[in-house]
Design a protein around this motif. Structure first.
Motif, mmCIF file in Angstrom:
data_model
loop_
_atom_site.group_PDB
_atom_site.id
_atom_site.type_symbol
_atom_site.label_atom_id
_atom_site.label_comp_id
_atom_site.label_asym_id
_atom_site.label_seq_id
_atom_site.Cartn_x
_atom_site.Cartn_y
_atom_site.Cartn_z
ATOM 1 N N TYR A 134 -80.607 71.881 -0.700
ATOM 2 C CA TYR A 134 -80.260 70.544 -0.252
ATOM 3 C C TYR A 134 -81.086 69.589 -1.112
ATOM 4 O O TYR A 134 -82.103 69.025 -0.682
ATOM 5 N N TYR A 136 -80.888 66.673 -2.401
ATOM 6 C CA TYR A 136 -81.104 65.245 -2.235
ATOM 7 C C TYR A 136 -82.374 64.954 -1.450
ATOM 8 O O TYR A 136 -82.897 63.835 -1.501
ATOM 9 N N THR A 137 -82.898 65.933 -0.729
ATOM 10 C CA THR A 137 -84.177 65.732 -0.042
ATOM 11 C C THR A 137 -85.338 65.701 -1.023
ATOM 12 O O THR A 137 -86.473 65.437 -0.618
ATOM 13 N N VAL A 142 -86.742 59.444 -0.107
ATOM 14 C CA VAL A 142 -86.330 60.211 1.077
ATOM 15 C C VAL A 142 -87.560 60.882 1.679
ATOM 16 O O VAL A 142 -87.746 60.904 2.908
ATOM 17 N N HIS A 201 -74.786 67.988 3.927
ATOM 18 C CA HIS A 201 -75.875 67.321 3.208
ATOM 19 C C HIS A 201 -76.415 66.155 4.036
ATOM 20 O O HIS A 201 -77.629 65.981 4.186
ATOM 21 N N MET A 205 -80.053 65.907 5.875
ATOM 22 C CA MET A 205 -80.971 64.824 5.544
ATOM 23 C C MET A 205 -81.433 64.102 6.802
ATOM 24 O O MET A 205 -82.613 63.716 6.913
#
Length: 388
Positions: A134, A136-137, A142, A201, A205
């Motif tokens: 994952y 995007y973390t 973030v 996703h 998040m």
């Protein structure tokens, strides 16, 4: 400090995800790209691997050949990335974990909840790392959002709103394009299309930032193009184990949206808003105050954000650098294990097999709820229900 050996399965020539992983793994100099089985066509995989710099005897024709050879080497791989078609993730990840390798698997980790539970138990028994990308973390802001929530800057979190909506499958005339059609075919994609592809996703998040897990959900799913069996748009309401209310929209027919991953968090004393397409800015609204723009790379951010930021303020950092932070987490974890020391807590953020399992349970819960006109259903994997 000697580099760690890294290998990749999948991500061959023309792959969308392969270059991002290779850039990310090599960015900080922690890993050497040492081995690969990059294509389902053996000769093409060997040729491409050698063109990328692999020595001939570590440019493999398939993953089974790679497993057999690497497990016998004194300089065996420290980490294996699985970036193959979704339906193969479970078999490959399981085989490498059983052989004692650390694994980073692309999402979805598995195609069923039972498979996910098996991977979680196997990782626990083996003592190996099983991470799920994952990616995007990995964005610095973030991680700063997570730190702000954890230290109480927003008070108790009331509502989290997540979106992952794009319009790249909006053309009904494109419905028979093989690159699009398989995503909406249950025989190839499983029980869900858009939620399984993008929605998880956004849901992961939401959990990552709030530090809470989804317990139950209600879903409204629809196929707006008649030829599609699986959904191309979904609205999901959910409740989290810390009391937070969740709202999630995901769509592949949202014309005008490009990537569309956004997260908003609303607490008792403040709110946050972040968008993946503008990742250098985090908007913070304190109760009774004025809207603040937090810039990636500025001073006095959290240790988690500082560690994840590489270039000075005002310069863009994008998706490959976010992925690189997952690899940096993995490198620190592996080195700490080798050295018998505690790892840097600011690096202890990589998504685990448990996260992949919770995502798959949510996929099946969304499909179940959608078929039942939005009935509320338990979104927890069975193994975690028993522990509650």
């Amino acid at each position: 400090m000697a580099k760690l050996n890294w290998g990749m399965i999948g991500g061959g020539e023309g792959s969308q995800i392969g270059p991002a992983h290779r850039l990310a793994a090599g960015l900080d100099g922690a890993f050497t790209f040492a081995a690969g089985a990059l294509d389902h066509r053996a000769d093409a995989g060997r040729d491409y691997g050698q063109r990328l710099g692999l020595v001939p005897d570590r440019a493999y024709g398939d993953w089974r050949e790679m497993l057999g050879a690497e497990r016998a080497r004194a300089d065996r791989l420290d980490l294996v990335t699985v970036a193959t078609p979704n339906a193969t993730h479970f078999e490959i990840t399981k085989a490498f974990l059983e052989a004692g390798f650390n694994v980073l698997c692309e999402k979805p980790m598995t195609m069923t909840v039972d498979e996910g539970e098996e991977i979680v138990r196997l990782a626990e028994r083996s003592g190996r790392i099983c991470a799920v990308n994952y990616g995007y973390t990995g964005y610095a802001l973030v991680r700063h959002m997570r730190a702000m929530v954890a230290r109480g800057d927003l008070g108790r979190i009331r509502v989290v709103v997540a979106e992952f909506a794009h319009g790249h499958h909006a053309d009904a005339a494109d419905a028979d394009n093989p690159r699009v059609r398989w995503r909406y075919d249950p025989a190839q994609a499983g029980v869900s299309a858009q939620f399984a592809d993008c929605g998880i996703h956004a849901m992961h998040m939401a959990s990552f930032v709030t530090g809470q897990n989804v317990e139950r959900l209600s879903a409204d799913i629809v196929s707006t193009i008649d030829s599609r069996v699986l959904e191309d748009d979904a609205m999901v309401n959910f409740r989290m184990d810390g009391g937070t209310v969740g709202r999630l929209w995901t769509s592949s027919i949202a014309l005008g949206r490009q990537h569309g991953l956004t997260l908003q968090v609303f607490g008792e004393t403040g709110g946050l808003r972040w968008a993946q397409e503008q990742p250098n800015q985090l908007y913070h609204m304190p109760l009774g105050g004025r809207l603040q723009v937090i810039e990636r790379g500025e001073g006095n951010l959290s240790p988690e954000a500082d560690r994840a930021s590489r270039v000075t303020v005002g310069h863009a950092e994008g998706m490959p650098l976010a992925f690189a932070n997952i690899y940096a987490d993995m490198a620190e974890t592996i080195r700490a294990q080798k050295d018998g020391r505690a790892m840097d807590p600011a690096a202890n953020l990589y998504p685990r097999a448990e996260d992949g399992l919770r995502s798959m349970a949510a996929v099946f819960a969304v499909a179940q709820s959608g078929k039942a006109d939005g009935a509320w259903v338990d979104a927890r994997p069975p193994m975690f229900r028993a522990e509650a």
